[in-house]
Write an enzyme that holds these catalytic residues in place. Sequence first.
Site, short mmCIF file in Angstrom:
data_model
loop_
_atom_site.label_atom_id
_atom_site.label_comp_id
_atom_site.label_asym_id
_atom_site.label_seq_id
_atom_site.Cartn_x
_atom_site.Cartn_y
_atom_site.Cartn_z
N LYS A 127 10.45 5.29 -11.68
CA LYS A 127 9.80 3.98 -11.92
C LYS A 127 8.30 4.04 -11.66
O LYS A 127 7.86 4.68 -10.70
CB LYS A 127 10.44 2.92 -11.02
CG LYS A 127 11.96 2.95 -11.08
CD LYS A 127 12.62 1.86 -10.26
CE LYS A 127 14.11 2.13 -10.14
NZ LYS A 127 14.47 3.00 -9.01
N HIS A 163 8.47 -0.81 -12.55
CA HIS A 163 9.23 -1.15 -11.35
C HIS A 163 9.31 -2.66 -11.09
O HIS A 163 10.36 -3.18 -10.70
CB HIS A 163 8.64 -0.43 -10.14
CG HIS A 163 9.60 -0.18 -9.04
ND1 HIS A 163 9.56 0.92 -8.24
CD2 HIS A 163 10.66 -0.91 -8.60
CE1 HIS A 163 10.54 0.87 -7.35
NE2 HIS A 163 11.22 -0.23 -7.55
N ASP A 180 18.88 8.06 -9.35
CA ASP A 180 17.88 7.00 -9.53
C ASP A 180 16.76 7.18 -8.49
O ASP A 180 17.02 7.20 -7.29
CB ASP A 180 18.52 5.62 -9.37
CG ASP A 180 17.50 4.53 -9.61
OD1 ASP A 180 17.26 4.22 -10.80
OD2 ASP A 180 16.92 4.01 -8.64
N TYR A 198 9.38 5.30 -3.47
CA TYR A 198 10.35 5.65 -2.43
C TYR A 198 9.82 6.78 -1.52
O TYR A 198 10.38 7.03 -0.45
CB TYR A 198 11.72 6.04 -3.02
CG TYR A 198 12.39 4.96 -3.83
CD1 TYR A 198 11.96 3.63 -3.79
CD2 TYR A 198 13.47 5.26 -4.66
CE1 TYR A 198 12.57 2.64 -4.55
CE2 TYR A 198 14.09 4.27 -5.42
CZ TYR A 198 13.64 2.97 -5.37
OH TYR A 198 14.25 2.01 -6.14
#
Length: 313
Positions: free
Chosen positions: A77, A110, A43, A48
């Site tokens: 996302k 997201h 994931d 990130y």
Amino acid sequence: MKTIKFKNHDEMPILGLGTFRSQPNEVYDAVLTAIKEGYRHIDCAAIYGNESEVGDAIQEAIKQGIVKRENLWVTSKLWNNSHGQENVLPALKKTLEDLKLDYLDLYLVHWPVALKHDIVMPSKGDDFIPLSELPISETWKGMESVLNEGLTRHIGVSNFNTKDLENLWDKSNHKPEVNQVEIHPLLPQNELLEYSNQKGIHLTAYAPIGSGGNAEKSISILENQTILKLAEEKNCSPAQIALAWNMARNISVIPKSTNKKRIAQNFNATAVELSNEEIKEIDDINLSHRFIDGKFWEFEGGPYTAEGIWGAK
Ligand code: A2P
């Protein structure tokens, strides 16, 4: 491993590796270790800031012959500053370039929160775009279009409440197949689960072991008395109990770890079976506690509040 089955017969392994807060210099080893351990579901998210390193590790695993691309499930996302129909394709192309992949298995919106295109993280109310100006249904057209182009095999959302899903439902051709939200024994999300089951939306649990915990022991999953008691009785770890509980409810889990032992330990949670009584004991913990509280979207003069985001329960 148990899988979640989609209408087109694709199968998503019920347990994957989370990469939120995995430092770029650690995530390469974490992903490679996880794939070696047997993980087939990773994931990710553009925000990130580590998709390039995740991509390097996936490439290395493929090069070493440990896994084939088609046997891996990769989720990413769309970040909040790429809402809007025309922004989805360029955002996904960047993610695919970083991950060094031709396609994703699952692409999620997201947050039901829109930021101006040049703002990555907001610092004032004016950095946002209200959903009344840029509805999710507009962004969703872009999601449907990348799906139709084959750049992702499935599309879904994250952090959506039932109202957000209702709003989108009639305005979408291809319905969201997954909603990724915070779920763990302190936040069982029973009503959202019931709604999702009715609509045929699969739930994925983020922060399934409590996102690294909280200073207060009273609201820690891994220090919770019920979880500790069950872990002792079943001769496994508290984290494994929390993961097994979600999986028993057919909710997929994406525990984050960059530690070899814990990556292996979490994977082995798939072998922990809970009885109906044990599941019920954990259900009863329900403290309605969120570790990711959404308050970081609240700014004076801005259009979003945490209460509005979590919405009708
Ligand atoms: P680490 O990466 O050092 O293992 P979540 O997935 O719920 O957001 O939780 C992630 C946090 O929990 C990270 O701080 C991670 O640290 C830690 N963690 C991951 N697996 C375990 C485990 N099996 N036991 C205890 N802590 C864990």
